[in-house]
Design a protein around this motif. Structure first.
Motif, PDB file in Angstrom:
ATOM      1  N   TYR A   1       0.815  -1.213   0.000  1.00  0.00           N
ATOM      2  CA  TYR A   1       0.000   0.000   0.000  1.00  0.00           C
ATOM      3  C   TYR A   1       0.854   1.272   0.000  1.00  0.00           C
ATOM      4  O   TYR A   1       0.476   2.285  -0.582  1.00  0.00           O
ATOM      5  N   THR A   2       1.979   1.233   0.668  1.00  0.00           N
ATOM      6  CA  THR A   2       2.766   2.447   0.889  1.00  0.00           C
ATOM      7  C   THR A   2       4.023   2.529   0.020  1.00  0.00           C
ATOM      8  O   THR A   2       4.940   3.274   0.328  1.00  0.00           O
TER       9      THR A   2
ATOM     10  N   GLN B   1      -2.798   5.544   3.268  1.00  0.00           N
ATOM     11  CA  GLN B   1      -1.523   6.248   3.407  1.00  0.00           C
ATOM     12  C   GLN B   1      -1.663   7.469   4.316  1.00  0.00           C
ATOM     13  O   GLN B   1      -0.780   7.743   5.136  1.00  0.00           O
TER      14      GLN B   1
ATOM     15  N   ASP C   1      -1.795   6.231   7.786  1.00  0.00           N
ATOM     16  CA  ASP C   1      -0.489   5.703   8.202  1.00  0.00           C
ATOM     17  C   ASP C   1       0.458   6.832   8.583  1.00  0.00           C
ATOM     18  O   ASP C   1       1.198   6.727   9.575  1.00  0.00           O
TER      19      ASP C   1
ATOM     20  N   LYS D   1       3.291   7.106  -3.964  1.00  0.00           N
ATOM     21  CA  LYS D   1       2.077   7.901  -3.960  1.00  0.00           C
ATOM     22  C   LYS D   1       1.230   7.552  -5.185  1.00  0.00           C
ATOM     23  O   LYS D   1       1.759   7.452  -6.297  1.00  0.00           O
TER      24      LYS D   1
END
Length: 511
Positions: A313-314, A332, A335, A317
């Motif tokens: 996921y991270t 994100q 997080d 961008k």
């Protein structure tokens, strides 16, 4: 290359055995090695009033498989299970029950099934033990997409029998270790390859002449179909592949076919394939969106850890919006707030992240990722009740409950479930009433069949039945949910019962 391993006689034996049909309930496994006649896996269960449709029991067991059902990855000190839960059960029936389990919607039931599949347990004492239970466990892991776990279990058992090697070969293809799989096939004379697998491995070893000769031999003998011939020809000759029209969709996608299509330059999308194929999209060579979608799919099945999901996921961008990209962005954002430790930012970003995780049915992985952050930050406004419920879905549900003072009747009941203290609490809904009855008076919810399983040293079957009841319950049958929770309590699996009840009440999965 050793011609002895891939001898003409061996190929004839392999192809003859292959004609008898595959040995697995999984219809996407590659026909990569010869499959000698064997008992199971099962497709029909014995009936009480009709003929038994299963093959006659085999009373002679190969020495090398005598205790193969005992192989596992998790010792009893980790699982907490008695080593003899299979003792009084018939291995054929266990295999049928394991393959029949469906645990798509309740992570607690899913986790318990994984525990059974990976545990070190004594094999059944009922005659007929021959590795049938191990094969069923492996097939269920593959159906769940748990490739890493299946590979570890196969390598612990030693994939030196055709039934085990066939699965190990496919797992190796899916994880990108096809050269290792081919080397093992070549180094194992007792494993007789089928023609397509032989040709594939010869080509991987750059023995193009032998691969081409094998293709011609297979065609002459009638052991290679026209569809297989087209794929193999283009796999062996990239220039030919450029001249011919693109291959059509294969009638059956196996890991062997999947890898050949990929090598030809016609990769197959994995979205509609069995979930095990999703592992191929986790490769660094795959696009980020494909990696995200594969990670989400595998996380829902319990095959991928929450940390692996978060890492994907991270990665970067998102450069677009809508769909999966919106979900990535809000996760994100949360997080970043979590890392910063800002109560204001966490309260601001939590609702959107949670809504996205609900839409993706990834609430429990999310809860386990952020339970520590939410537990140590004092949140205000609407975020606090939400943080409490999220914490109750995590592995630390009991400590979350003990550190929280309930503010509503709903919170008080959930607190009681988490701390196993429901006796004096009034139920707040029909579902809560089911949970209370299962926790406080479980004996009243057990059927005669369930009580007999417990009395006859068939705890493993009882656990499988409890998992099945939970899965039925989450699809709208509250009576089954109550029976499943009660059976878990009688089996001593109180932690699983509490997790399942909390998930059912909070997630409100009703089919």
């Amino acid at each position: 290359m050793s011609i002895k391993v891939f001898s003409f006689a061996a190929m004839m034996v392999a192809s003859s055995a292959l004609a008898q049909g595959p040995d697995s309930a999984i219809d996407w496994l590659s026909d990569s090695v010869s499959l000698p006649p064997e008992v199971g896996p099962l497709t029909e269960a014995p009936t009480e009033n009709g003929p038994n449709l299963l093959p006659e029991p085999v009373t002679v067991t190969p020495l090398s498989l005598q205790r193969i059902d005992a192989v596992g990855l998790l010792p009893g000190s980790v699982t907490g299970l008695s080593p003899d839960i299979w003792a009084g059960s018939d291995p054929m029936e266990l295999a049928r029950l394991i393959r029949a389990e469906q645990v798509d919607d309740l992570p607690a039931a899913q986790s318990l099934l994984y525990l059974l599949l990976l545990a070190e347990l004594n094999p059944p004492t009922v005659p007929g033990e021959d590795g049938t239970v191990l094969l069923a466990r492996l097939d269920k892991l593959l159906q769940l997409g748990a490739i890493d776990q299946a590979q570890a279990l196969l390598e612990r058992a030693g994939p030196n029998q055709p039934q085990l090697f066939r699965r190990w070969f496919d797992v190796s293809l899916l994880t990108g270790h096809e050269n290792r799989a081919c080397a093992a096939m070549i180094a194992t004379p007792e494993i007789a390859p089928t023609f397509p697998a032989r040709i594939f491995c010869l080509a991987r070893g750059e023995d193009w002449n032998a691969a081409a000769l094998s293709l011609e031999t297979g065609k002459v003998l009638g052991f290679i179909t026209e569809e297989e011939e087209n794929v193999l020809l283009q796999f062996l000759d990239p220039e030919l592949a450029e001249e011919l029209p693109p291959l059509g969709a294969p009638s059956k996608v196996t890991p062997l076919v999947f890898r050949m299509y990929e090598a030809i330059g016609t990769p197959l999308a994995t979205g509609t394939l069995p979930i095990a194929f999703a592992w191929t999209d986790l490769s660094e060579t795959s696009g980020w969106r494909a990696r995200i979608e594969a990670a989400e799919r595998l996380s829902r099945s319990g095959a991928l850890s929450p940390n692996q999901l978060l890492a994907i996921y991270t990665e970067r961008k998102p450069a677009a919006s809508g769909g999966v990209w919106d979900r990535v962005k809000v996760v994100q954002d949360f997080d970043v707030a979590s890392i910063a430790g800002s109560p204001e930012l966490i309260a601001e970003t939590l609702p959107a992240a949670w809504k996205a995780m609900q839409a993706a049915r990834l609430e429990v992985p999310f809860a386990n990722l952020y339970v520590e952050t939410l537990a140590k930050i004092a949140l205000q406004s609407e975020a606090q009740p939400l943080a409490f419920q999220i914490g109750l879905l995590s592995d630390r549900y009991e400590s979350v409950a003990l550190s929280h003072t309930p503010l509503t009747k709903e919170e008080a009941f959930l607190h009681g479930v988490a701390t196993d203290n429901l006796a004096l609490l009034p139920p707040i809904s029909p579902e809560a009433a089911v949970v209370k009855e299962a926790f406080v008076t479980p004996d009243q919810l057990l059927s005669t069949t369930q009580k007999q399983l417990l009395a006859n040293n068939r705890d493993g079957e009882a656990i499988l039945m409890a998992i099945d009841l939970l899965s039925t319950g989450v699809n709208g049958d509250s009576v089954a949910m109550g029976a499943g929770l009660a059976l878990l309590r009688k089996l001593g699996l109180v932690d699983t019962a509490r997790r399942a009840a909390l998930q059912w009440l909070i997630l409100q999965r009703r089919g």
